[in-house]
Design a protein around this motif. Structure first.
Motif, PDB file in Angstrom:
ATOM      1  N   ASP A  55     -19.238  39.729 -52.039  1.00 11.47           N
ATOM      2  CA  ASP A  55     -20.356  39.645 -51.132  1.00 11.47           C
ATOM      3  C   ASP A  55     -19.891  40.180 -49.767  1.00 11.47           C
ATOM      4  OD1 ASP A  55     -22.727  38.854 -52.870  1.00 11.47           O
ATOM      5  OD2 ASP A  55     -21.949  36.757 -52.101  1.00 11.47           O
ATOM      6  N   LEU A  56     -18.913  39.740 -49.208  1.00  7.03           N
ATOM      7  CA  LEU A  56     -18.282  40.221 -47.893  1.00  7.03           C
ATOM      8  C   LEU A  56     -17.815  41.642 -47.994  1.00  7.03           C
ATOM      9  CD1 LEU A  56     -16.239  37.067 -46.757  1.00  7.03           C
ATOM     10  CD2 LEU A  56     -18.516  37.856 -46.319  1.00  7.03           C
ATOM     11  N   GLU A  57     -17.526  42.064 -49.250  1.00  7.14           N
ATOM     12  CA  GLU A  57     -16.793  43.540 -49.363  1.00  7.14           C
ATOM     13  C   GLU A  57     -18.277  44.528 -49.456  1.00  7.14           C
ATOM     14  OE1 GLU A  57     -13.707  45.652 -52.149  1.00  7.14           O
ATOM     15  OE2 GLU A  57     -15.179  44.869 -53.020  1.00  7.14           O
ATOM     16  N   ALA A  58     -19.322  43.850 -49.731  1.00  9.01           N
ATOM     17  CA  ALA A  58     -20.535  44.697 -49.907  1.00  9.01           C
ATOM     18  C   ALA A  58     -21.368  44.681 -48.662  1.00  9.01           C
ATOM     19  CB  ALA A  58     -21.312  44.068 -51.093  1.00  9.01           C
ATOM     20  N   LEU A  59     -21.190  44.112 -47.663  1.00  6.94           N
ATOM     21  CA  LEU A  59     -22.015  44.056 -46.532  1.00  6.94           C
ATOM     22  C   LEU A  59     -21.779  45.482 -45.881  1.00  6.94           C
ATOM     23  CD1 LEU A  59     -20.663  40.842 -44.845  1.00  6.94           C
ATOM     24  CD2 LEU A  59     -22.789  40.979 -46.035  1.00  6.94           C
ATOM     25  N   ARG A  60     -23.085  45.584 -45.399  1.00  9.24           N
ATOM     26  CA  ARG A  60     -23.286  47.041 -44.620  1.00  9.24           C
ATOM     27  C   ARG A  60     -23.127  46.759 -42.919  1.00  9.24           C
ATOM     28  NH1 ARG A  60     -21.446  48.215 -48.826  1.00  9.24           N
ATOM     29  NH2 ARG A  60     -22.477  49.571 -50.330  1.00  9.24           N
ATOM     30  N   ILE A  88     -14.533  37.811 -36.345  1.00  2.00           N
ATOM     31  CA  ILE A  88     -14.910  38.142 -37.661  1.00  2.00           C
ATOM     32  C   ILE A  88     -13.968  39.424 -38.018  1.00  2.00           C
ATOM     33  CG2 ILE A  88     -16.768  39.324 -39.057  1.00  2.00           C
ATOM     34  CD1 ILE A  88     -18.658  37.936 -37.096  1.00  2.00           C
ATOM     35  N   ARG A  89     -13.703  40.314 -37.139  1.00  4.55           N
ATOM     36  CA  ARG A  89     -12.898  41.280 -37.486  1.00  4.55           C
ATOM     37  C   ARG A  89     -11.311  40.676 -37.946  1.00  4.55           C
ATOM     38  NH1 ARG A  89     -14.983  45.250 -32.744  1.00  4.55           N
ATOM     39  NH2 ARG A  89     -16.027  46.533 -33.927  1.00  4.55           N
ATOM     40  N   SER A  90     -10.700  39.589 -37.323  1.00  2.00           N
ATOM     41  CA  SER A  90      -9.506  39.115 -37.509  1.00  2.00           C
ATOM     42  C   SER A  90      -9.626  38.574 -38.974  1.00  2.00           C
ATOM     43  CB  SER A  90      -9.237  37.913 -36.611  1.00  2.00           C
ATOM     44  OG  SER A  90      -8.160  37.373 -37.056  1.00  2.00           O
ATOM     45  N   PHE A  91     -10.714  37.957 -39.470  1.00  3.41           N
ATOM     46  CA  PHE A  91     -10.895  37.283 -40.851  1.00  3.41           C
ATOM     47  C   PHE A  91     -10.651  38.180 -41.801  1.00  3.41           C
ATOM     48  CE2 PHE A  91     -13.618  35.819 -44.411  1.00  3.41           C
ATOM     49  CZ  PHE A  91     -12.622  34.718 -44.872  1.00  3.41           C
ATOM     50  N   PHE A  92     -11.629  39.508 -41.396  1.00  3.47           N
ATOM     51  CA  PHE A  92     -11.621  40.631 -42.346  1.00  3.47           C
ATOM     52  C   PHE A  92     -10.534  41.317 -42.293  1.00  3.47           C
ATOM     53  CE2 PHE A  92     -16.354  41.471 -43.993  1.00  3.47           C
ATOM     54  CZ  PHE A  92     -16.615  40.174 -43.466  1.00  3.47           C
ATOM     55  N   LYS A  93      -9.917  41.817 -41.464  1.00  6.27           N
ATOM     56  CA  LYS A  93      -8.498  42.353 -41.364  1.00  6.27           C
ATOM     57  C   LYS A  93      -7.549  41.514 -42.333  1.00  6.27           C
ATOM     58  CE  LYS A  93      -7.196  44.409 -37.552  1.00  6.27           C
ATOM     59  NZ  LYS A  93      -6.698  44.829 -36.097  1.00  6.27           N
ATOM     60  N   ARG A  94      -7.462  40.487 -42.206  1.00  7.34           N
ATOM     61  CA  ARG A  94      -6.584  39.710 -42.825  1.00  7.34           C
ATOM     62  C   ARG A  94      -6.619  39.785 -44.450  1.00  7.34           C
ATOM     63  NH1 ARG A  94      -1.369  38.290 -43.107  1.00  7.34           N
ATOM     64  NH2 ARG A  94      -1.085  36.515 -44.461  1.00  7.34           N
ATOM     65  N   GLN A  95      -8.062  39.736 -44.603  1.00  9.63           N
ATOM     66  CA  GLN A  95      -8.413  39.910 -46.301  1.00  9.63           C
ATOM     67  C   GLN A  95      -7.889  41.210 -46.805  1.00  9.63           C
ATOM     68  OE1 GLN A  95      -8.984  36.888 -47.071  1.00  9.63           O
ATOM     69  NE2 GLN A  95      -9.046  36.394 -45.047  1.00  9.63           N
ATOM     70  N   GLU A  96      -8.069  42.181 -45.829  1.00  5.90           N
ATOM     71  CA  GLU A  96      -7.579  43.614 -46.295  1.00  5.90           C
ATOM     72  C   GLU A  96      -6.349  43.674 -46.554  1.00  5.90           C
ATOM     73  OE1 GLU A  96      -8.039  48.247 -44.411  1.00  5.90           O
ATOM     74  OE2 GLU A  96      -9.327  46.655 -43.873  1.00  5.90           O
ATOM     75  N   ARG A  97      -5.526  43.071 -45.597  1.00  5.98           N
ATOM     76  CA  ARG A  97      -3.911  43.113 -45.823  1.00  5.98           C
ATOM     77  C   ARG A  97      -3.534  42.415 -46.913  1.00  5.98           C
ATOM     78  NH1 ARG A  97      -2.263  42.011 -39.375  1.00  5.98           N
ATOM     79  NH2 ARG A  97      -2.747  44.027 -38.587  1.00  5.98           N
ATOM     80  N   GLU A  98      -4.378  41.437 -47.144  1.00  6.18           N
ATOM     81  CA  GLU A  98      -3.853  40.326 -48.624  1.00  6.18           C
ATOM     82  C   GLU A  98      -4.445  41.081 -49.930  1.00  6.18           C
ATOM     83  OE1 GLU A  98      -2.341  37.345 -48.672  1.00  6.18           O
ATOM     84  OE2 GLU A  98      -1.590  38.258 -46.963  1.00  6.18           O
ATOM     85  N   GLY A  99      -5.082  42.240 -49.823  1.00  5.54           N
ATOM     86  CA  GLY A  99      -5.963  42.708 -50.883  1.00  5.54           C
ATOM     87  C   GLY A  99      -6.718  42.116 -51.536  1.00  5.54           C
ATOM     88  N   ALA A 100      -7.718  41.282 -50.642  1.00  7.72           N
ATOM     89  CA  ALA A 100      -8.785  40.400 -51.230  1.00  7.72           C
ATOM     90  C   ALA A 100     -10.035  41.399 -51.460  1.00  7.72           C
ATOM     91  CB  ALA A 100      -9.150  39.385 -50.404  1.00  7.72           C
ATOM     92  N   LYS A 107     -15.515  48.036 -39.054  1.00  8.36           N
ATOM     93  CA  LYS A 107     -14.925  48.763 -37.975  1.00  8.36           C
ATOM     94  C   LYS A 107     -15.869  49.849 -37.293  1.00  8.36           C
ATOM     95  CE  LYS A 107     -10.627  48.619 -40.897  1.00  8.36           C
ATOM     96  NZ  LYS A 107      -9.598  49.491 -41.489  1.00  8.36           N
ATOM     97  N   SER A 108     -16.761  50.034 -37.818  1.00  4.06           N
ATOM     98  CA  SER A 108     -17.809  51.024 -37.250  1.00  4.06           C
ATOM     99  C   SER A 108     -18.647  50.415 -36.189  1.00  4.06           C
ATOM    100  CB  SER A 108     -18.947  51.913 -38.302  1.00  4.06           C
ATOM    101  OG  SER A 108     -19.440  50.828 -38.798  1.00  4.06           O
ATOM    102  N   LEU A 109     -18.807  49.207 -36.017  1.00  2.00           N
ATOM    103  CA  LEU A 109     -19.534  48.592 -35.159  1.00  2.00           C
ATOM    104  C   LEU A 109     -19.154  48.992 -33.599  1.00  2.00           C
ATOM    105  CD1 LEU A 109     -20.542  45.058 -36.730  1.00  2.00           C
ATOM    106  CD2 LEU A 109     -22.002  47.447 -36.710  1.00  2.00           C
ATOM    107  N   ARG A 110     -19.753  49.124 -32.795  1.00  3.29           N
ATOM    108  CA  ARG A 110     -19.671  49.138 -31.544  1.00  3.29           C
ATOM    109  C   ARG A 110     -19.580  47.883 -30.805  1.00  3.29           C
ATOM    110  NH1 ARG A 110     -23.290  53.151 -27.911  1.00  3.29           N
ATOM    111  NH2 ARG A 110     -22.521  54.390 -29.262  1.00  3.29           N
ATOM    112  N   THR A 111     -18.409  47.613 -30.132  1.00  2.00           N
ATOM    113  CA  THR A 111     -18.094  46.210 -29.433  1.00  2.00           C
ATOM    114  C   THR A 111     -19.162  46.142 -28.295  1.00  2.00           C
ATOM    115  OG1 THR A 111     -15.945  46.185 -30.195  1.00  2.00           O
ATOM    116  CG2 THR A 111     -16.585  44.718 -28.421  1.00  2.00           C
TER     117      THR A 111
END
Length: 305
Positions: A55-60, A88-100, A107-111
């Motif tokens: 579900d997290l991978e499918a979020l828009r 949230i970005r920290s959590f998602f970036k960690r999952q990407e590095r772990e291959g989850a 990344k496209s969201l404006r801070t």
């Protein structure tokens, strides 16, 4: 995506990584954990069920914006929203590095743009009054000495409250230099005034608990590491008793340290090193503050104003 990896496991691994590899402070850990748990709770309602890694991978982008809009409606400031998005970005970036999973939309969201706020230091006379303190018959002497030692350390060395309360007994200043690990796990050295050492020594002589080298320097009523809330409440009491502004907080003492040094002729590079700022732009806020004061005096005094 590894199917065996659950969201709970991914969350726990991320927290372990923050603790053991990133060496995040207790304050950062608490904020990041709270932010991501709140985000996942929102998704449960938003998606109609507890989210999975898929579900997290499918979020828009619209899903992330919906959450930020939800938090904004709850009254969160732009500064708090920036931290939430960082968590949230920290959590998602960690999952990407772990291959989850990989989600490109976050990344496209404006801070959210944080408002420019100048630090609000105390006047020199107010700082002196604060460090003289006011006797409180309701508090044991050792607690009054402890609080005075912490406040003197914040103002005398320009420490963050977390840095001061994170010191162990072995770290206490014994000479003219204090070495500490600050924000971003960066080591820095700051000079220690005799008044700072004297305030800490006075507290240590009266502290009823045995303090050991690897244990905390500043302790609470139960002998455990002192919580920042105790110092915040102390400042609140002193503000009211001394008639100081609401901006007189523990962190304002760090601002006062920098502002008073700048006003006495210290250069920005030196103040940057003493404060442990990663970039000079953070320290330059104090020159903006100095100019703000100058313009206020000009507006009041100049005959053409």
């Amino acid at each position: 995506m590894p199917e065996h990896r659950s969201l709970d496991r991914a969350f726990d691994d991320w927290m372990d990584w923050l603790v053991h590899e990133k060496k995040a402070s207790a304050h950062t850990l608490e904020a990041y954990e709270r932010d991501v748990r709140d985000f996942l709770a929102f998704l449960t309602g938003h998606l109609g069920g507890e989210p999975t890694l898929s579900d997290l991978e499918a979020l828009r982008a619209a899903d992330f914006r919906a959450y930020l809009a939800h938090r904004r409606q709850e009254g969160l400031s732009a500064t708090s929203l920036r931290r939430v998005l960082s968590s949230i970005r920290s959590f998602f970036k960690r999952q990407e590095r772990e291959g989850a999973f990989h989600n490109p939309y976050l990344k496209s969201l404006r801070t959210p743009k944080a408002p420019t706020r100048l630090p609000r230091p105390l006047a020199v006379t107010d700082a002196r009054k604060l460090l003289q303190g006011t006797p409180d018959a309701r508090e044991p002497d050792w607690i009054q000495y402890r609080d005075l030692a912490v406040l003197t350390l914040l103002y005398g060395c320009g420490l963050r409250i977390g840095e001061a309360l994170g010191l162990n007994m072995a770290d206490r200043p014994k000479g003219d230099i204090l070495t500490l690990i600050g924000k971003g796990n960066k080591e820095r050295m700051v000079p220690v005034l005799p008044a700072v050492r004297e305030a800490i020594d006075l507290y240590l002589r009266h502290c009823p608990f045995p303090l050991e080298g690897t244990g905390p320097l500043f302790v609470g009523r139960q002998g455990k590491r002192l919580n920042a809330r105790a110092i915040q409440l102390k400042m609140q009491t002193l503000r009211r008793g001394l008639g100081l502004p609401e901006t007189a907080t523990p962190h304002a003492l760090r601002h006062s340290f920098a502002s008073h040094l700048l006003g006495s002729g210290s250069d920005l590079r030196s103040i940057q090193e003493l404060l442990g700022h990663a970039s000079l732009s953070s320290t330059q806020r104090y020159t903006d503050l100095d100019m703000e004061k100058l313009l206020a005096v000009y507006d009041q005094a100049h005959p053409k104003s």
